[in-house]
Design a protein around this motif. Structure first.
Motif, mmCIF file in Angstrom:
data_model
loop_
_atom_site.group_PDB
_atom_site.id
_atom_site.type_symbol
_atom_site.label_atom_id
_atom_site.label_comp_id
_atom_site.label_asym_id
_atom_site.label_seq_id
_atom_site.Cartn_x
_atom_site.Cartn_y
_atom_site.Cartn_z
ATOM 1 N N GLN A 27 35.926 29.182 32.243
ATOM 2 C CA GLN A 27 37.220 29.836 32.283
ATOM 3 C C GLN A 27 37.039 31.300 32.649
ATOM 4 O O GLN A 27 36.102 31.960 32.184
ATOM 5 N N ALA A 28 37.942 31.770 33.497
ATOM 6 C CA ALA A 28 37.947 33.177 33.891
ATOM 7 C C ALA A 28 39.323 33.739 33.594
ATOM 8 O O ALA A 28 40.336 33.087 33.853
ATOM 9 N N ARG A 29 39.364 34.938 33.034
ATOM 10 C CA ARG A 29 40.642 35.524 32.629
ATOM 11 C C ARG A 29 40.717 36.979 33.094
ATOM 12 O O ARG A 29 39.729 37.722 33.036
ATOM 13 N N THR A 30 41.887 37.340 33.619
ATOM 14 C CA THR A 30 42.182 38.740 33.920
ATOM 15 C C THR A 30 43.497 39.068 33.235
ATOM 16 O O THR A 30 44.108 38.213 32.574
ATOM 17 N N ASN A 31 43.972 40.281 33.443
ATOM 18 C CA ASN A 31 45.264 40.649 32.860
ATOM 19 C C ASN A 31 46.410 39.894 33.514
ATOM 20 O O ASN A 31 47.488 39.775 32.945
ATOM 21 N N GLN A 32 46.158 39.375 34.761
ATOM 22 C CA GLN A 32 47.234 38.725 35.496
ATOM 23 C C GLN A 32 47.255 37.201 35.298
ATOM 24 O O GLN A 32 48.314 36.586 35.328
ATOM 25 N N ALA A 33 46.087 36.578 35.123
ATOM 26 C CA ALA A 33 46.070 35.125 35.107
ATOM 27 C C ALA A 33 44.789 34.604 34.478
ATOM 28 O O ALA A 33 43.851 35.354 34.191
ATOM 29 N N LYS A 34 44.764 33.286 34.262
ATOM 30 C CA LYS A 34 43.579 32.604 33.764
ATOM 31 C C LYS A 34 43.342 31.378 34.618
ATOM 32 O O LYS A 34 44.273 30.640 34.929
ATOM 33 N N ARG A 35 42.076 31.153 35.017
ATOM 34 C CA ARG A 35 41.734 30.015 35.852
ATOM 35 C C ARG A 35 40.489 29.341 35.315
ATOM 36 O O ARG A 35 39.687 29.959 34.625
ATOM 37 N N THR A 36 40.319 28.075 35.677
ATOM 38 C CA THR A 36 39.133 27.318 35.302
ATOM 39 C C THR A 36 38.389 26.908 36.563
ATOM 40 O O THR A 36 38.997 26.442 37.524
ATOM 41 N N PHE A 37 37.046 27.072 36.546
ATOM 42 C CA PHE A 37 36.226 26.779 37.713
ATOM 43 C C PHE A 37 35.057 25.882 37.323
ATOM 44 O O PHE A 37 34.588 25.911 36.178
ATOM 45 N N PRO A 38 34.550 25.121 38.284
ATOM 46 C CA PRO A 38 33.425 24.225 37.985
ATOM 47 C C PRO A 38 32.102 24.952 37.803
ATOM 48 O O PRO A 38 31.180 24.431 37.189
ATOM 49 N N THR A 39 31.961 26.165 38.351
ATOM 50 C CA THR A 39 30.703 26.904 38.224
ATOM 51 C C THR A 39 30.969 28.329 37.761
ATOM 52 O O THR A 39 32.047 28.898 38.005
ATOM 53 N N LEU A 40 29.975 28.904 37.121
ATOM 54 C CA LEU A 40 30.078 30.280 36.656
ATOM 55 C C LEU A 40 30.166 31.243 37.833
ATOM 56 O O LEU A 40 30.893 32.249 37.787
ATOM 57 N N GLU A 41 29.451 30.935 38.902
ATOM 58 C CA GLU A 41 29.478 31.783 40.087
ATOM 59 C C GLU A 41 30.882 31.887 40.674
ATOM 60 O O GLU A 41 31.336 32.978 41.041
ATOM 61 N N GLN A 42 31.601 30.752 40.759
ATOM 62 C CA GLN A 42 32.964 30.770 41.295
ATOM 63 C C GLN A 42 33.903 31.533 40.379
ATOM 64 O O GLN A 42 34.807 32.229 40.841
ATOM 65 N N ALA A 43 33.697 31.429 39.077
ATOM 66 C CA ALA A 43 34.539 32.158 38.123
ATOM 67 C C ALA A 43 34.356 33.658 38.285
ATOM 68 O O ALA A 43 35.332 34.428 38.328
ATOM 69 N N ARG A 44 33.100 34.095 38.402
ATOM 70 C CA ARG A 44 32.829 35.523 38.573
ATOM 71 C C ARG A 44 33.362 36.028 39.913
ATOM 72 O O ARG A 44 33.879 37.140 40.005
#
Length: 376
Positions: free
Chosen positions: A9-26
């Motif tokens: 999971q990746a989170r910013t002040n604007q949104a939250k998304r889920t990605f299959p890899t840590l690299e894509q999240a970053r």
């Protein structure tokens, strides 16, 4: 979530998304932080397939009319080829689409069709995939995508006996029969009604594309040199309506000189008669009707089919098939591939791959030749 599968999971002040890899999240977080500083910025990770294709088409359309730019008819062809595919996956998030999703969509348009519920031909399906690949390549350059799943996707295989029409070719006697019938428009009432037809059909029989015949200009013709014809421009339909556009020829190889009188004696006389009828112009389109208006591509094809019927020769699927008939006749006469390709305005690889017709008549002739060999 499947057992053993890890999501990030990746989170910013604007949104939250889920990605299959840590690299894509970053990578997504970096995009958001960089892009959110720019006014009007939109998160590219949420672009749909349709949005990416629309942006690519708009970028290609902006090239029309620029030096070395694309032709309008080509851009319209891309948009048309993508239409059915976008009905299936157009609303999907592009970054979430994989090769299997694209292949599934291709199977849908190959079996169920698009808007009109008619299955698309193998050629149309392959063209759709090729256009999607280009659109996704554009998105990669713009950094809207991190990979191009269309590169790994494959179009459904063409089934044997699928019912798609085999290319029809004329033999030399049929080409001559067509020319004889077209020549009847060179005098009397037929000439007055459609003075362009005899000359136009003879140019077709010399291997010019329909677009090249319709875009031919008097300034590129030398009547004192055996009707030497310089092919330099074309006129094509720009879409499904009646609009046409005059522009450069299809490729650099299309720029060529064609000795029309050497191919079909009498062509110089046909062109001169039309030139006199039009008032001996120094320039301007050659193929114009009795009122001086450019002949529409659809009308040209309609008259071509009418001449076929009157000459008693089978109708090819398109006017373009005459070029394939000429290519096959030249090959059978022993003309080298590079010479024939130059006459038809193509590179040698394209000529060999697409222009030499494989059909039952050719197989029968080969069988006869083989019989003569083995009888020795």
């Amino acid at each position: 979530m499947a057992r053993g599968e890890v999501k990030f999971q990746a989170r910013t002040n604007q949104a939250k998304r889920t990605f299959p890899t840590l690299e894509q999240a970053r990578s997504w977080i970096a995009e958001i932080r960089d892009g959110s500083k720019r006014p009007g910025w939109v998160d590219p990770s949420r672009f749909t397939v349709r949005e990416i294709c629309d942006k690519w088409i708009a970028a290609r359309r902006a090239e029309v009319g620029t030096p070395g730019g694309i032709r309008e008819v080509t851009v319209n062809g891309y948009a048309s080829s993508l239409h059915a595919l976008l009905l299936v996956i157009g609303d999907d998030i592009a970054r979430e689409v994989g090769p299997k999703d694209i292949e599934a969509a291709l199977r849908v348009i190959a079996t169920k069709g698009g808007k009109w519920k008619r299955p698309l031909s193998h050629r149309s399906v392959s063209y759709a995939l090729g256009s999607l690949r280009q659109a996704f390549d554009f998105a990669l350059r713009e950094k809207w995508l991190t990979e191009n799943p269309a590169d790994l996707a494959k179009a459904p295989r063409k089934e044997a006996g699928s019912g798609e029409k085999k290319m029809l070719r004329w033999n030399p006697s049929q080409l001559t029969a067509f020319r004889t019938e077209a020549d009847t428009y060179g005098e009397g009432e037929k000439f007055e009604a459609e003075p362009w037809l005899r000359a136009g059909m003879r140019l077709t029989l010399c291997g010019l594309r329909r677009s090249e015949v319709l875009g031919f200009d008097w300034k590129y013709l030398d009547l004192d040199d055996g009707a030497s014809t310089l092919v330099r421009q074309s006129r094509v339909k720009t879409g499904r309506g009646n609009a046409t556009a005059l522009g450069p020829v299809k490729t650099d190889a299309s720029k060529r000189a064609v000795q029309t009188e050497k191919i079909h004696p009498g062509t110089a006389a046909a062109l001169r008669a039309l030139w006199l009828k039009q008032g001996c112009p120094a320039e301007g389109l050659v193929i114009r009707d009795a009122k001086g208006q450019p002949v529409h591509p659809d009308l040209y094809s309609e008259r071509f089919r009418a001449v076929c019927d009157k000459a008693g020769v089978p109708r090819p699927a398109r006017v373009h098939n005459v070029r394939h008939s000429i290519a096959t006749a030249l090959s059978e006469a022993g003309v080298s591939d590079h010479q024939a390709a130059a006459l038809l305005g193509h590179d040698v690889d394209t000529y060999r791959r697409f222009y030499l017709v494989v059909d039952d008549e050719g197989a029968a002739e080969a069988a006869e030749a083989a019989g003569a060999i083995f009888a020795l």
